[in-house]
Scaffold this motif. Structure first.
Motif, PDB file in Angstrom:
ATOM      1  N   THR A 180       0.836  -1.133  -0.147  1.00  0.00           N
ATOM      2  CA  THR A 180      -0.214   0.041  -0.024  1.00  0.00           C
ATOM      3  C   THR A 180       1.164   1.259  -0.065  1.00  0.00           C
ATOM      4  O   THR A 180       1.410   1.712   1.006  1.00  0.00           O
ATOM      5  N   TYR A 181       0.775   1.983  -0.960  1.00  0.00           N
ATOM      6  CA  TYR A 181       1.730   3.141  -1.319  1.00  0.00           C
ATOM      7  C   TYR A 181       1.065   4.205  -1.933  1.00  0.00           C
ATOM      8  O   TYR A 181       0.399   4.151  -2.917  1.00  0.00           O
ATOM      9  N   ASP A 182       1.369   5.466  -1.241  1.00  0.00           N
ATOM     10  CA  ASP A 182       0.642   6.694  -2.024  1.00  0.00           C
ATOM     11  C   ASP A 182       1.691   7.824  -2.131  1.00  0.00           C
ATOM     12  O   ASP A 182       1.441   9.023  -2.404  1.00  0.00           O
ATOM     13  N   GLY A 183       3.053   7.390  -1.958  1.00  0.00           N
ATOM     14  CA  GLY A 183       4.167   8.591  -2.133  1.00  0.00           C
ATOM     15  C   GLY A 183       4.545   9.443  -1.033  1.00  0.00           C
ATOM     16  O   GLY A 183       5.368  10.070  -1.187  1.00  0.00           O
ATOM     17  N   THR A 184       3.792   9.434   0.100  1.00  0.00           N
ATOM     18  CA  THR A 184       3.899  10.088   1.252  1.00  0.00           C
ATOM     19  C   THR A 184       4.793   9.384   2.144  1.00  0.00           C
ATOM     20  O   THR A 184       5.137  10.074   3.262  1.00  0.00           O
ATOM     21  N   GLU A 185       5.274   8.204   1.941  1.00  0.00           N
ATOM     22  CA  GLU A 185       6.129   7.511   3.054  1.00  0.00           C
ATOM     23  C   GLU A 185       7.329   7.953   3.255  1.00  0.00           C
ATOM     24  O   GLU A 185       7.910   8.526   2.223  1.00  0.00           O
ATOM     25  N   ASP A 186       8.010   7.952   4.179  1.00  0.00           N
ATOM     26  CA  ASP A 186       9.252   8.317   4.707  1.00  0.00           C
ATOM     27  C   ASP A 186      10.118   7.334   4.788  1.00  0.00           C
ATOM     28  O   ASP A 186      10.172   6.468   5.602  1.00  0.00           O
ATOM     29  N   TYR A 187      11.166   7.195   3.687  1.00  0.00           N
ATOM     30  CA  TYR A 187      12.002   6.348   3.488  1.00  0.00           C
ATOM     31  C   TYR A 187      13.533   6.866   3.900  1.00  0.00           C
ATOM     32  O   TYR A 187      14.537   6.187   3.581  1.00  0.00           O
ATOM     33  N   GLY A 188      13.396   7.802   4.373  1.00  0.00           N
ATOM     34  CA  GLY A 188      14.730   8.558   4.734  1.00  0.00           C
ATOM     35  C   GLY A 188      15.503   9.201   3.526  1.00  0.00           C
ATOM     36  O   GLY A 188      16.879   9.258   3.373  1.00  0.00           O
ATOM     37  N   GLU A 189      14.574   9.452   2.377  1.00  0.00           N
ATOM     38  CA  GLU A 189      15.120   9.845   1.173  1.00  0.00           C
ATOM     39  C   GLU A 189      14.028  10.612   0.315  1.00  0.00           C
ATOM     40  O   GLU A 189      12.964  10.823   0.836  1.00  0.00           O
TER      41      GLU A 189
END
Length: 222
Positions: A180-189
């Motif tokens: 589930t991905y919407d582009g607002t996740e914080d992957y540290g980049e």
């Protein structure tokens, strides 16, 4: 006499005005109560959703979600896959491209506990590599409800080089609902504005297009 009639009229007018005011007050009270009831109902629904999500997350974590683990045998692969809604398996060997993929998958595994992430050495899984037609490494086999629905082969769909972002890989995996991905996740980049994601991959072995399986196709493992 006229004064009395005037007093009676004024009395009725005041009574009528009071009645209208009382009705308005009652309607306002009912409206306020309705809004409060609606808010309470929404709050209870939200609490139930949060409880359900917490229980689901607890179940996922108990099955090894949230970690990126290596399995040693093909038998373990089937055990890990059993009953899973979504699973991503990295077929790898000891080389630089596979280490790059490992780095991104470790990040995704921690962030997306809705999906199980595992890895297996390709040379130690000849049945699976043959069955799934794994011909290039790294290859990600994307499994939903015990059926392979997608493959990510090499880096071609991720920009063609090893400097792709975790967001790019996440976006690619989300195309078939693996995460589930919407582009607002914080992957540290930073999230690139336009990830280079291609829709079709070509098979080196067969020289043609390798399409993702549909959900109603037979399992590759039968």
């Amino acid at each position: 006499m006229e004064q009395l009639q005037q007093q009676i009229v004024e009395h009725h007018l005041l009574a009528a005005a009071q009645k209208v005011e009382d009705q308005l007050d009652n309607e306002m009270h009912q409206l306020q109560k309705l809004e409060e009831d609606d808010m309470e109902s929404l709050r209870q629904q939200r609490l139930q959703q949060m409880k359900k999500a917490a229980l689901k997350k607890k179940e996922w974590l108990s099955k090894g979600h949230g970690e990126y683990n290596e399995i040693a045998t093909e038998k373990e692969f089937f055990a890990e896959m059993k009953g899973e809604e979504r699973m991503v398996c990295h077929f790898y060997r000891e080389n630089w491209p596979c280490k790059v993929m490992d780095k991104h998958l470790q990040t995704l595994a921690k962030q997306h506990v809705e999906t199980k992430f595992i890895k297996i050495h390709a040379e130690k899984s000849p049945f699976l590599t043959e069955r799934l037609k794994v011909f290039m490494l790294p290859t990600l086999a994307c499994v939903k409800k015990e059926k392979t629905v997608d493959y990510v082969v090499g880096f071609d769909e991720l920009g063609g080089s090893d400097d792709f972002s975790t967001h790019t890989l996440a976006g690619r995996l989300s195309l078939h609902g693996l995460i589930t991905y919407d582009g607002t996740e914080d992957y540290g980049e930073a999230n690139p504005n336009q990830p280079k994601i291609k829709g079709v991959q070509r098979s080196v072995r067969h020289g043609g297009e390798r399409a993702a399986a549909s959900d109603d196709e037979d399992s590759d493992f039968e």
